[in-house]
Write an enzyme that holds these catalytic residues in place. Structure first.
Site, PDB file in Angstrom:
ATOM      1  N   ASN A   8       0.881  -1.167   0.000  1.00 46.52           N
ATOM      2  CA  ASN A   8       0.000   0.000   0.000  1.00 46.52           C
ATOM      3  C   ASN A   8       0.922   1.220   0.000  1.00 46.52           C
ATOM      4  O   ASN A   8       1.591   1.508   0.998  1.00 46.52           O
ATOM      5  CB  ASN A   8      -0.918   0.019   1.236  1.00 46.52           C
ATOM      6  CG  ASN A   8      -1.773   1.284   1.277  1.00 46.52           C
ATOM      7  OD1 ASN A   8      -1.335   2.370   0.885  1.00 46.52           O
ATOM      8  ND2 ASN A   8      -2.998   1.162   1.756  1.00 46.52           N
ATOM      9  N   GLU A  36      -3.901   1.760  -3.003  1.00 48.61           N
ATOM     10  CA  GLU A  36      -4.006   3.190  -2.681  1.00 48.61           C
ATOM     11  C   GLU A  36      -3.081   4.016  -3.571  1.00 48.61           C
ATOM     12  O   GLU A  36      -2.276   4.810  -3.106  1.00 48.61           O
ATOM     13  CB  GLU A  36      -3.741   3.448  -1.186  1.00 48.61           C
ATOM     14  CG  GLU A  36      -4.582   4.590  -0.669  1.00 48.61           C
ATOM     15  CD  GLU A  36      -4.510   4.830   0.833  1.00 48.61           C
ATOM     16  OE1 GLU A  36      -5.030   5.865   1.261  1.00 48.61           O
ATOM     17  OE2 GLU A  36      -3.944   3.995   1.580  1.00 48.61           O
ATOM     18  N   TYR A 106      -7.718  -3.530  -2.140  1.00 49.16           N
ATOM     19  CA  TYR A 106      -7.599  -2.502  -1.116  1.00 49.16           C
ATOM     20  C   TYR A 106      -8.957  -2.463  -0.411  1.00 49.16           C
ATOM     21  O   TYR A 106      -9.916  -1.873  -0.896  1.00 49.16           O
ATOM     22  CB  TYR A 106      -7.241  -1.156  -1.757  1.00 49.16           C
ATOM     23  CG  TYR A 106      -7.203   0.007  -0.790  1.00 49.16           C
ATOM     24  CD1 TYR A 106      -6.677  -0.150   0.494  1.00 49.16           C
ATOM     25  CD2 TYR A 106      -7.695   1.263  -1.154  1.00 49.16           C
ATOM     26  CE1 TYR A 106      -6.650   0.917   1.385  1.00 49.16           C
ATOM     27  CE2 TYR A 106      -7.661   2.333  -0.276  1.00 49.16           C
ATOM     28  CZ  TYR A 106      -7.140   2.152   0.988  1.00 49.16           C
ATOM     29  OH  TYR A 106      -7.117   3.207   1.876  1.00 49.16           O
ATOM     30  N   ASP A 145      -3.916  -4.661   1.175  1.00 49.38           N
ATOM     31  CA  ASP A 145      -4.218  -4.013   2.447  1.00 49.38           C
ATOM     32  C   ASP A 145      -5.640  -4.439   2.819  1.00 49.38           C
ATOM     33  O   ASP A 145      -6.603  -3.944   2.251  1.00 49.38           O
ATOM     34  CB  ASP A 145      -4.119  -2.493   2.283  1.00 49.38           C
ATOM     35  CG  ASP A 145      -4.559  -1.738   3.528  1.00 49.38           C
ATOM     36  OD1 ASP A 145      -4.914  -2.386   4.533  1.00 49.38           O
ATOM     37  OD2 ASP A 145      -4.562  -0.489   3.493  1.00 49.38           O
ATOM     38  N   ASN A 147      -6.944  -4.136   5.824  1.00 50.11           N
ATOM     39  CA  ASN A 147      -7.500  -3.213   6.825  1.00 50.11           C
ATOM     40  C   ASN A 147      -8.072  -3.906   8.056  1.00 50.11           C
ATOM     41  O   ASN A 147      -9.095  -3.472   8.604  1.00 50.11           O
ATOM     42  CB  ASN A 147      -8.564  -2.321   6.173  1.00 50.11           C
ATOM     43  CG  ASN A 147      -8.018  -0.927   5.897  1.00 50.11           C
ATOM     44  OD1 ASN A 147      -7.307  -0.358   6.726  1.00 50.11           O
ATOM     45  ND2 ASN A 147      -8.329  -0.372   4.733  1.00 50.11           N
ATOM     46  N   ASP A 242       3.086   4.927   4.688  1.00 48.20           N
ATOM     47  CA  ASP A 242       2.806   4.559   6.087  1.00 48.20           C
ATOM     48  C   ASP A 242       2.655   3.044   6.235  1.00 48.20           C
ATOM     49  O   ASP A 242       2.547   2.532   7.347  1.00 48.20           O
ATOM     50  CB  ASP A 242       1.575   5.310   6.622  1.00 48.20           C
ATOM     51  CG  ASP A 242       0.330   5.143   5.759  1.00 48.20           C
ATOM     52  OD1 ASP A 242       0.449   4.668   4.608  1.00 48.20           O
ATOM     53  OD2 ASP A 242      -0.772   5.506   6.215  1.00 48.20           O
TER      54      ASP A 242
END
Length: 252
Positions: A8, A36, A106, A145, A147, A242
């Protein structure tokens, strides 16, 4: 041996300015998945010699988006699982190869106030059905990702984060269901006890330096591929986003 990377990048143009291409060339992956991307068609010109490029853009500018760069030409590519969020927000790309499917996603964030939790759980039900449908045809490599931190070992402060976005019992329950339906979390399968391994850190000061993170990026594979699984790595030393890149070595 097949080497696949997932990252990501939290804005690909920004990540390119922070060394994305250095890592990309150094990794020399057969397939490189990103999430992303935060851009529209024509907003970046990436010269990636030897790679086919597949992009899924969000309708909303500067938001979401996924891409896959692959040395192996797929037999077919799809940008939907028949689910509106995925298409409008550019959240999914599926590549079909001779012996497996690769699904790069994502996953929608439930948001801090959990205002998107219901939508997120609907996504989870749809992706669950979709992955099981693909898995009936050939094995699946599912990455991106996602999440969610699945277990207490997957985030630094599990107690204080209980019920927060990405660590609700509902989101974790959907991951448990997937792993009980014939899929494995490759990193946790190989390293069941390994602590302090994370893939995302908040941008708050010194959080990454102190390794106060979450493991929310995954390579999940059909259980019948576990005999050819060689390694699942987290490259926390690679900056530029990040999130950090993760890597899968599999003998396919």
């Amino acid at each position: 041996m097949l080497k696949i990377v997932s990252w990501n990048v939290n804005g690909l143009r920004a990540c390119v300015r922070k060394g994305f291409l250095d890592f990309f060339h150094q990794a020399d992956a057969d397939i490189f998945c990103v999430q992303e991307t935060k851009l529209q068609e024509g907003q970046i010109d990436l010269e990636l010699e030897g790679y086919e490029q597949y992009w899924s853009y969000a309708e909303k500018k500067g938001y979401s988006g996924t891409a896959v760069f692959t040395k192996r030409k797929p037999n077919a590519v799809s940008y939907t699982m028949g689910e509106e969020i995925g298409e409008k927000e550019g959240r999914i790309i599926t590549l079909e190869f001779d012996t497996f499917y690769l699904v790069n996603v994502y996953t929608p964030n439930a948001k801090r106030d959990l205002s998107r939790l219901a939508e997120r759980l609907k996504w989870e039900d749809n992706i669950f059905d979709y992955l099981r449908k693909l898995d009936k045809e050939k094995p699946v490599i599912y990455c991106g990702d996602l999440n969610v931190a699945h277990q207490p070992v997957d985030l630094k402060n599990d107690k204080s984060n209980e019920g927060n976005s990405g660590y609700t019992k509902e989101e974790r329950g959907k991951m448990t269901r997937l792993l009980e339906a014939g899929f494995i979390d490759t990193f946790r399968y190989l390293y069941p006890e390994k602590e302090d391994v994370y893939t995302w850190w908040s941008y708050m000061k010194t959080v990454r330096e102190r390794n106060i993170g979450w493991r929310i990026d995954y390579f999940i594979i059909s259980e019948r591929l576990k005999s050819v699984l060689k390694d699942s790595q987290v490259h926390a030393d690679v900056y530029g986003s990040d999130h950090c890149p993760i890597l899968l070595n599999i003998d396919l």
